[in-house]
Write an enzyme that holds these catalytic residues in place. Structure first.
Site, PDB file in Angstrom:
ATOM      1  CG  HIS A 378      -2.139  -0.820   1.080  1.00 54.18           C
ATOM      2  ND1 HIS A 378      -3.307  -0.368   0.489  1.00 54.18           N
ATOM      3  CD2 HIS A 378      -2.363  -2.100   1.439  1.00 54.18           C
ATOM      4  CE1 HIS A 378      -4.201  -1.339   0.508  1.00 54.18           C
ATOM      5  NE2 HIS A 378      -3.656  -2.406   1.071  1.00 54.18           N
ATOM      6  CE  LYS A 569      -6.189  14.214  -0.712  1.00 53.20           C
ATOM      7  NZ  LYS A 569      -6.322  12.975  -1.495  1.00 53.20           N
ATOM      8  NE  ARG A 570      -4.789  10.528   9.545  1.00 51.89           N
ATOM      9  CZ  ARG A 570      -4.586   9.578  10.445  1.00 51.89           C
ATOM     10  NH1 ARG A 570      -5.402   8.551  10.538  1.00 51.89           N
ATOM     11  NH2 ARG A 570      -3.566   9.642  11.272  1.00 51.89           N
ATOM     12  CE  LYS A 575      -2.653  10.973   2.574  1.00 59.35           C
ATOM     13  NZ  LYS A 575      -3.321  10.196   1.505  1.00 59.35           N
ATOM     14  CB  THR A 677     -10.126   5.152  -2.412  1.00 66.56           C
ATOM     15  OG1 THR A 677      -9.745   5.446  -1.067  1.00 66.56           O
ATOM     16  CG2 THR A 677      -9.466   3.859  -2.853  1.00 66.56           C
ATOM     17  CE  LYS A 681     -14.246   6.425  -0.873  1.00 71.54           C
ATOM     18  NZ  LYS A 681     -13.587   6.395   0.439  1.00 71.54           N
TER      19      LYS A 681
END
Length: 843
Positions: A378, A569-570, A575, A677, A681
């Site tokens: 992952h 998101k986290r 990110k 993911t 969405k």
């Protein structure tokens, strides 16, 4: 603008949920009142909203149990190959609405609850999220369970029943503060304790090699108590099981010891054993080598493997079938999928059971283990890889350490035979990392002990083969696969966005809900005036609804006709929430510089949790809230720009915000986000994506056409080139005046006037040790955002791109992902056989 219909008012007009039969409605009402009266022992005049929620949950649960029992009976008789999905996280969210949707009960419940003078949506809001996960990895497991049930696979999710899930996030004075998530406080109506299947798990002790085999002696024992949660497929009467283990001290715990007479202390010490399932470790993409975490990992593995072997031995023909006394057929009846390396101990534990307990020959046992296990990687971030100290293993799991050493030795002998004299290759490929602290590389163990290794998006799987596990790929290329992630369209479209689901059903029917590629049938409607109008109207209603929610819940007023620019998101440096911050400040400076100019109004919403020990992530949250404090109060700006930090982002919050988004931010440095993911969405729910060529964004752009996403920035090759050359942030700071201005403002305390050097760590990181090269993509990002503005000014062209995105999102269903796992890794075929419902007698 008029307040939109509530979802329950809208549902009255919705065909997709099926017409509620009067019989169903009457039955639900009767059942509801019975549960209120007999299960909760409440009279209508003293019942609280929570009592009503539990009465409804028990009513819906009644519809599950018959199907659940029948499904398990069906598996027992048919004896199919069983799939075991092992994960330390299952981020399930709420269960009530999902169960009603999958059982086709939502209309009947809605009408019954309405007739009783109650509001279904209000009751749904009472349910706690089951927050047994951190983010993507745990939510993926939940989507996979939904798809496996919908595809009729005999599948089981196995994990830990954490007493405390992911912390609740409070923002106090702009800072994240964590509080415990006591999600079981009022009880969980969906779980069923199964004390009859309680199993022992052993720790510590010593190993003795005797004439009749190896013995693991003088261990400490903890009991694993299973709790089963039903997992319904979509309208196919299949109900699978998620089994979560809870730690219990045995009754003689600490009493058999020599603590003569300290009975009270001995009973209090039971907590030590039971702490194993107390709390979820809140790190996303970060390894923290704590002993309690290693205990959790072995706890779930040891309990699960005993359960798998019990079921293997006793299924249909049981002991009467000679095939079942031999483990030869084990891989034909059992598939174990390892969700990251967290359940990697399955490999040595299965070896221990086969060799030490079942007396299978070592080489045969290894062959069985490899054929049974498969590993999903992952992440490629080095700080996330699990590397356990040998010393910790030696103490906690001495036999497993011996097995790992033996497995590693045979593996290295094999490598040496293939590449004679290449000692550096042996060092790189060993499961044991030498050094001041010897460590066990769990990813290497997984690759060696599995017959299939997969990444979670095409670009990630390529990086896995050519970088992370390059040596292993050269040894066994056939082992490596790609399985691009997906999301369940039941929760992430039908449940969270009934308005959009309905207008799609009106045009192409309902079949897309179990075959999402059928959304392609919307392509001819890209220029259909009526459909364009409907899509835009649904989006506007969702924005109004979310605005009302934010106002009611968080007392913030936003402009619902502004562009909703959403980044949830986290919180993590890779990110690049910081890149978004730089854009916000740039936009703010442009408005202040030329207040007369026409700007596209934006509401930028950033949300997500930071790991409690991750200082930089917490600073990023503080920066976002501080920027909001300045921007939102500036009269020059008005409602042209608002910055909102979305507190306590979680599954149930995602279900509200995603349908309302116009712009989806997916801006990780190329090569760092394995898949993502959330990106899928947003795409399915009618937002356009601004993103880098990273993770599944690459395949989204391929499906919809790159011109229908806002793609910007460095590609993986560019990042590699910049690494070779050496990334120098100051170069960009000196060359780009708007960037320099932004950094100087953050640095000088413009956004933290009471504490001017509040953000010195952030600025220092960006300037001198930014692994994720924020400045390198700044210009491209700002330019790309200008193109977003330009298109948003033309609502019709914007909506056409939205329709193209929705129509091309079919690949990203977890049904497609699971079908690929089933055929290419597990060796089973999905089935559309509908098990007869409980009210129809079996043949």
């Amino acid at each position: 603008m008029a307040v939109p219909l509530t979802d329950s008012e809208k549902r009255k007009q919705i065909s997709v949920r099926g017409i509620a039969g009067l019989g169903d409605v009457a039955e639900v009402r009767k059942s509801f009142n019975r549960h209120l009266h007999f299960t909760l022992v409440k009279d209508r005049n003293v019942a609280t909203p929570r009592d009503y929620f539990f009465a409804l949950a028990h009513t819906v649960r009644d519809h599950l149990v018959g199907r659940w029992i029948r499904t398990q009976q069906y598996y027992y008789e048919k004896d199919p190959k069983r799939i075991y999905y092992l994960s330390l996280e299952f981020y399930m969210g709420r269960t009530l609405q999902n169960t009603m949707v999958n059982l086709g009960l939502q209309n009947a419940c809605d009408e019954a609850i309405y007739q009783l003078g109650l509001d279904l949506e209000e009751l749904e809001e009472i349910e706690e999220d089951a927050g047994l996960g951190n983010g993507g990895l745990g939510r993926l497991a939940a989507c996979f369970l939904d798809s496996m049930a919908t595809l009729g696979l005999a599948a089981y999710g196995y994990g830990i029943r954490y007493e405390f899930g992911i912390f609740n996030q409070k923002i106090i004075n702009g800072w994240q503060v964590e509080e415990a998530d006591d999600w079981l406080r009022y009880g969980n109506p969906w779980e069923k304790a199964r004390p009859e299947y309680m199993l022992p798990v052993h720790f510590y002790g010593r190993v003795e090699h005797t004439a009749d085999g190896v013995k693991w002696l003088d261990t400490q024992m903890v009991l694993a108590m299973p709790y089963d949660t039903p997992v319904p497929g979509y309208k196919n009467n299949t109900v699978n099981t998620m089994r979560l283990w809870s730690a219990k001290a045995p009754n003689d715990f600490n009493l058999q010891e020599f603590n003569v007479g300290d009975y009270i202390q001995a009973v209090l010490d039971r907590n030590l054993a039971e702490n194993i399932s107390r709390v979820l470790y809140p790190n996303d993409n970060f390894f923290e080598g704590k002993e309690l975490r290693l205990k959790q990992e072995y706890f779930v593995v040891a309990a699960t493997l005993q359960d798998i072997i019990r079921r293997f031995k006793s299924s249909k023909f049981g002991c009467r079938d000679p095939v079942r006394t031999s483990f030869e057929t084990f891989p034909d009846k059992v598939a174990i999928q390892l969700n990251d390396t967290h359940p990697a101990l399955s490999i040595p534990e299965l070896m221990r059971i086969l060799v030490d307990v079942e007396k299978v020959d070592w080489d045969k046992a290894w062959e069985i283990t490899k054929k049974t296990c498969a590993y999903t990687n992952h992440t490629v971030l080095p700080e996330a890889l699990e590397r356990w100290p040998v010393s910790m293993f030696e103490k906690l799991l001495p036999r497993h350490l011996e097995i790992i050493y033996a497995v590693n030795q045979k593996h290295l002998d094999n490598v040496a035979a293939m590449f004679p004299g290449d000692v550096d290759r042996l060092r790189r490929m060993s499961v044991i990392e030498e050094g001041d602290c010897k460590r066990i590389n769990m990813a290497h163990l997984c690759v060696i002990g599995s017959h299939a290794v997969n990444g979670v998006a095409r670009i990630h799987s390529e990086i896995v083969k050519h970088s992370v596990f390059k040596d292993f790929y050269e040894l066994e290329p056939e082992k490596f696969q790609n399985k691009t992630n997906g999301i369940t369209p039941r929760r992430w479209l039908l449940l969270c966005n009934p308005g959009l689901a309905e207008i799609i059903v009106e045009r192409i029917g309902e079949d897309f809900l179990t075959n999402l590629s059928q959304l392609k049938k919307l392509l001819p409607l890209v220029n259909d005036e009526g459909f364009i109008r409907d899509v835009a109207k649904v989006k506007q209603e969702n924005k109004l609804k979310f605005s009302a929610f934010l106002e009611q819940k968080y007392k913030v007023k936003i402009n619902p006709s502004s562009m909703f620019d959403v980044h949830v998101k986290r919180i993590h440096e890779y990110k690049r929430q910081l890149l978004n911050c730089l854009h916000i400040i740039t936009l703010y400076n442009r408005i202040r510089k030329d207040p007369g100019k026409s700007f596209v109004p934006r509401t930028v919403m950033i949300g997500g949790k930071a790991a409690p020990g991750y200082h930089m992530a917490k600073m990023i949250i503080k920066l976002v809230t501080s920027i909001g404090d300045v921007v939102n109060k500036d009269p020059v700006v008005g409602d042209r720009l608002k910055v909102i930090f979305l507190e306590n982002y979680r599954v149930s919050f995602a279900e509200k915000v995603i349908p309302s988004a116009d712009l989806s931010e997916q801006i990780s440095t190329a090569g760092t986000e394995a898949s993502g993911t959330g990106n899928m969405k947003f795409m399915l729910n009618g937002a356009l994506t601004i993103g880098t060529m990273d993770g599944a964004n690459v395949e989204m752009a391929e499906e919809a056409g790159e011109e229908n996403l806002f793609i910007f920035g460095m590609r993986v090759e560019d990042v590699e080139a910049l690494d070779k050359k050496g990334y120098n942030a100051k170069e960009y700071y000196d060359r780009i005046p708007e960037l320099k201005q932004v950094i100087d403002q953050i640095s000088s305390g413009f956004f933290s006037p009471k504490e001017p050097d509040c953000f010195k760590d952030v600025v220092n990181m960006l300037m001198y040790h930014d692994r994720f090269k924020v400045f390198a993509d700044y210009e491209a990002y700002i330019e790309c955002q200008a193109k977003v503005d330009q298109l948003y000014r033309n609502p019709k062209e914007w909506t056409k791109k939205v329709i193209k995105n929705i129509a091309c999102s079919g690949k990203f269903s977890s049904d497609r992902t699971i079908t690929e796992y089933a055929r290419e890794i597990w060796g089973v075929e999905p089935s559309d056989v509908k098990i007869p419902p409980p009210n129809i007698p079996r043949e």
